[in-house]
Design a protein around this motif. Sequence first.
Motif, PDB file in Angstrom:
ATOM      1  N   TRP A  77     -77.157  55.478 -36.712  1.00  0.00           N
ATOM      2  CA  TRP A  77     -76.564  54.405 -35.913  1.00  0.00           C
ATOM      3  C   TRP A  77     -77.484  53.198 -35.783  1.00  0.00           C
ATOM      4  CZ3 TRP A  77     -71.558  55.119 -34.854  1.00  0.00           C
ATOM      5  CH2 TRP A  77     -70.930  54.148 -34.076  1.00  0.00           C
ATOM      6  N   ILE A  78     -78.790  53.432 -35.828  1.00  0.00           N
ATOM      7  CA  ILE A  78     -79.727  52.322 -35.641  1.00  0.00           C
ATOM      8  C   ILE A  78     -79.601  51.277 -36.739  1.00  0.00           C
ATOM      9  CG2 ILE A  78     -81.709  53.270 -36.913  1.00  0.00           C
ATOM     10  CD1 ILE A  78     -83.451  52.328 -34.526  1.00  0.00           C
ATOM     11  N   GLN A  79     -79.061  51.663 -37.894  1.00  0.00           N
ATOM     12  CA  GLN A  79     -78.874  50.702 -38.976  1.00  0.00           C
ATOM     13  C   GLN A  79     -77.962  49.564 -38.547  1.00  0.00           C
ATOM     14  OE1 GLN A  79     -80.365  50.684 -42.131  1.00  0.00           O
ATOM     15  NE2 GLN A  79     -79.468  48.618 -42.106  1.00  0.00           N
ATOM     16  N   ARG A  80     -77.038  49.836 -37.650  1.00  0.00           N
ATOM     17  CA  ARG A  80     -76.110  48.806 -37.183  1.00  0.00           C
ATOM     18  C   ARG A  80     -76.853  47.688 -36.447  1.00  0.00           C
ATOM     19  NH1 ARG A  80     -70.523  51.190 -36.117  1.00  0.00           N
ATOM     20  NH2 ARG A  80     -70.514  53.118 -37.325  1.00  0.00           N
ATOM     21  N   ILE A  81     -77.844  48.070 -35.675  1.00  0.00           N
ATOM     22  CA  ILE A  81     -78.630  47.067 -34.960  1.00  0.00           C
ATOM     23  C   ILE A  81     -79.421  46.229 -35.953  1.00  0.00           C
ATOM     24  CG2 ILE A  81     -80.489  46.711 -33.286  1.00  0.00           C
ATOM     25  CD1 ILE A  81     -79.556  49.207 -31.849  1.00  0.00           C
ATOM     26  N   LEU A  82     -80.009  46.890 -36.941  1.00  0.00           N
ATOM     27  CA  LEU A  82     -80.761  46.153 -37.951  1.00  0.00           C
ATOM     28  C   LEU A  82     -79.849  45.222 -38.743  1.00  0.00           C
ATOM     29  CD1 LEU A  82     -83.032  49.043 -39.292  1.00  0.00           C
ATOM     30  CD2 LEU A  82     -83.594  47.308 -37.588  1.00  0.00           C
ATOM     31  N   ASP A  83     -78.623  45.667 -39.019  1.00  0.00           N
ATOM     32  CA  ASP A  83     -77.679  44.820 -39.756  1.00  0.00           C
ATOM     33  C   ASP A  83     -77.424  43.514 -39.019  1.00  0.00           C
ATOM     34  OD1 ASP A  83     -77.373  46.647 -41.799  1.00  0.00           O
ATOM     35  OD2 ASP A  83     -75.497  47.479 -41.031  1.00  0.00           O
ATOM     36  N   HIS A  84     -77.354  43.554 -37.712  1.00  0.00           N
ATOM     37  CA  HIS A  84     -77.022  42.359 -36.953  1.00  0.00           C
ATOM     38  C   HIS A  84     -78.243  41.577 -36.496  1.00  0.00           C
ATOM     39  CE1 HIS A  84     -72.976  44.088 -36.868  1.00  0.00           C
ATOM     40  NE2 HIS A  84     -72.568  42.866 -36.585  1.00  0.00           N
ATOM     41  N   ASP A  85     -79.264  42.272 -36.016  1.00  0.00           N
ATOM     42  CA  ASP A  85     -80.448  41.576 -35.511  1.00  0.00           C
ATOM     43  C   ASP A  85     -81.424  41.206 -36.617  1.00  0.00           C
ATOM     44  OD1 ASP A  85     -79.636  41.548 -32.904  1.00  0.00           O
ATOM     45  OD2 ASP A  85     -80.779  43.316 -32.294  1.00  0.00           O
ATOM     46  N   GLY A  86     -81.311  41.871 -37.767  1.00  0.00           N
ATOM     47  CA  GLY A  86     -82.257  41.637 -38.855  1.00  0.00           C
ATOM     48  C   GLY A  86     -83.513  42.464 -38.679  1.00  0.00           C
ATOM     49  N   PHE A  87     -84.375  42.414 -39.676  1.00  0.00           N
ATOM     50  CA  PHE A  87     -85.611  43.185 -39.593  1.00  0.00           C
ATOM     51  C   PHE A  87     -86.646  42.608 -40.550  1.00  0.00           C
ATOM     52  CE2 PHE A  87     -82.908  45.223 -42.775  1.00  0.00           C
ATOM     53  CZ  PHE A  87     -83.753  45.322 -43.864  1.00  0.00           C
ATOM     54  N   GLU A  88     -87.890  42.979 -40.331  1.00  0.00           N
ATOM     55  CA  GLU A  88     -89.001  42.646 -41.210  1.00  0.00           C
ATOM     56  C   GLU A  88     -89.929  43.853 -41.241  1.00  0.00           C
ATOM     57  OE1 GLU A  88     -92.774  39.626 -41.088  1.00  0.00           O
ATOM     58  OE2 GLU A  88     -90.769  38.735 -40.855  1.00  0.00           O
ATOM     59  N   ILE A  89     -90.041  44.484 -42.396  1.00  0.00           N
ATOM     60  CA  ILE A  89     -90.827  45.708 -42.541  1.00  0.00           C
ATOM     61  C   ILE A  89     -91.875  45.502 -43.621  1.00  0.00           C
ATOM     62  CG2 ILE A  89     -90.769  48.164 -43.130  1.00  0.00           C
ATOM     63  CD1 ILE A  89     -87.866  48.212 -42.173  1.00  0.00           C
ATOM     64  N   THR A  90     -93.113  45.775 -43.268  1.00  0.00           N
ATOM     65  CA  THR A  90     -94.219  45.675 -44.223  1.00  0.00           C
ATOM     66  C   THR A  90     -94.672  47.077 -44.600  1.00  0.00           C
ATOM     67  OG1 THR A  90     -94.954  43.585 -43.253  1.00  0.00           O
ATOM     68  CG2 THR A  90     -96.534  44.774 -44.638  1.00  0.00           C
ATOM     69  N   GLY A  91     -94.658  47.370 -45.897  1.00  0.00           N
ATOM     70  CA  GLY A  91     -95.035  48.683 -46.371  1.00  0.00           C
ATOM     71  C   GLY A  91     -96.541  48.839 -46.500  1.00  0.00           C
ATOM     72  N   ALA A  92     -96.953  50.051 -46.888  1.00  0.00           N
ATOM     73  CA  ALA A  92     -98.379  50.341 -47.028  1.00  0.00           C
ATOM     74  C   ALA A  92     -99.014  49.503 -48.126  1.00  0.00           C
ATOM     75  CB  ALA A  92     -98.569  51.829 -47.327  1.00  0.00           C
ATOM     76  N   ASP A  93     -98.212  49.049 -49.084  1.00  0.00           N
ATOM     77  CA  ASP A  93     -98.735  48.226 -50.176  1.00  0.00           C
ATOM     78  C   ASP A  93     -98.816  46.747 -49.804  1.00  0.00           C
ATOM     79  OD1 ASP A  93     -96.078  47.647 -50.039  1.00  0.00           O
ATOM     80  OD2 ASP A  93     -95.641  47.997 -52.154  1.00  0.00           O
ATOM     81  N   GLY A  94     -98.416  46.437 -48.564  1.00  0.00           N
ATOM     82  CA  GLY A  94     -98.480  45.051 -48.104  1.00  0.00           C
ATOM     83  C   GLY A  94     -97.236  44.248 -48.404  1.00  0.00           C
ATOM     84  N   ALA A  95     -96.306  44.837 -49.159  1.00  0.00           N
ATOM     85  CA  ALA A  95     -95.064  44.133 -49.466  1.00  0.00           C
ATOM     86  C   ALA A  95     -94.151  44.131 -48.241  1.00  0.00           C
ATOM     87  CB  ALA A  95     -94.346  44.789 -50.643  1.00  0.00           C
ATOM     88  N   THR A  96     -93.513  43.005 -48.002  1.00  0.00           N
ATOM     89  CA  THR A  96     -92.652  42.855 -46.836  1.00  0.00           C
ATOM     90  C   THR A  96     -91.205  42.683 -47.259  1.00  0.00           C
ATOM     91  OG1 THR A  96     -94.441  41.834 -45.543  1.00  0.00           O
ATOM     92  CG2 THR A  96     -92.187  41.468 -44.770  1.00  0.00           C
ATOM     93  N   VAL A  97     -90.345  43.449 -46.620  1.00  0.00           N
ATOM     94  CA  VAL A  97     -88.908  43.361 -46.850  1.00  0.00           C
ATOM     95  C   VAL A  97     -88.289  42.705 -45.620  1.00  0.00           C
ATOM     96  CG1 VAL A  97     -86.772  44.633 -47.264  1.00  0.00           C
ATOM     97  CG2 VAL A  97     -88.921  45.424 -48.290  1.00  0.00           C
TER      98      VAL A  97
END
Length: 242
Positions: A77-97
Motif C-alpha cells: 500500500w505504501i507505493q500509493r503514497i510514493l506514486d502521489h508524493d514522489g520519492f528520491e532514493i539513493t542506492g549504495a552505489d550513490g545512484a539516485t532514483v
Amino acid sequence: MTVTTMLPMSPFEARLRDQGRAYHIHHPFNVMLNTGKATPEQIRGWVANRFCYQTAIPVKDAAVLSNCPDRDVRRGWIQRILDHDGFEITGADGATVRDPGGIEAWLRLGEAVGLTREEVLDGRHVIPAVRFAVDAYVNFARRAPWQEAVCSSLTELFAPEIHKQRLATWPAHYGWIDPAGLAYFRNRVSQARRDVEQGLAVTLDHFRTPAQQDRAVEILRFKLDILWAMNDAMAQRYGVNA
C-alpha cells in the motif's frame, strides 16, 4: 502451447464492478470536459478543484497504513503514497532514483491549462462543497476499519477508462493545452490497474458473508457519491455546456 484459463468472476466482484454505472465518467460535467465542449475557465476550475482531491489521496492512504496491522498489505500500500508524493532514493552505489510524483504532475497540468502553481497550491479556487466532500472521504478512511478504507478505494476499478478518455479527447479538442501536462493521466492508466489488484484482493478476502458484501457495496457507493458530489459542485459553479 500453454493455455491460460481465466477464473470466473465471483458474483460479489461482479456486484462491485456493476457499480461503475454510478462513476463520475457519466456525470454531465465530465462528459462536457471529455467531448470538447468545455471552456478554458471550466477546465481550469476542474483542475484547481480536483487538486484538492489529489492532495488528499496520500493522506487517505497514510490513514490506511496507520490502521493496518498486516505488514504485507502495508508494504504494497505504501507505493500509493510514493506514486502521489514522489520519492528520491539513493542506492549504495550513490545512484539516485527520483520520481516527482502525481501531485507534481497535477501541478504541471495546472500550468498547462493556464493556472499558476501558487493559485493551485493555495486552494483559492476550491469550492466549499468540494472541500467538504474530500474531507468526508479522508475522515472515513481515518475512522473506518482499514479493510473498509481499502474497499472505498475501489473506484479505481473504473479509473483507467476515464484517464484513457482524457488522453484520447483532450489533445484533439483542446489544442491550447500543452500535451506534456497530461502526464498524470498517462501514468495513472497503469498505476490504477496495479492498485485495483491489491485493493480488490483485500476486499474479496475480507468481505465474505452476504451482510459484509452488502456493506462493501455500500462503501463503494459512498465513494462514488463523493466523486459525483464534487462534479455536482463544479457544475453548479461553472455551468455545463450542452
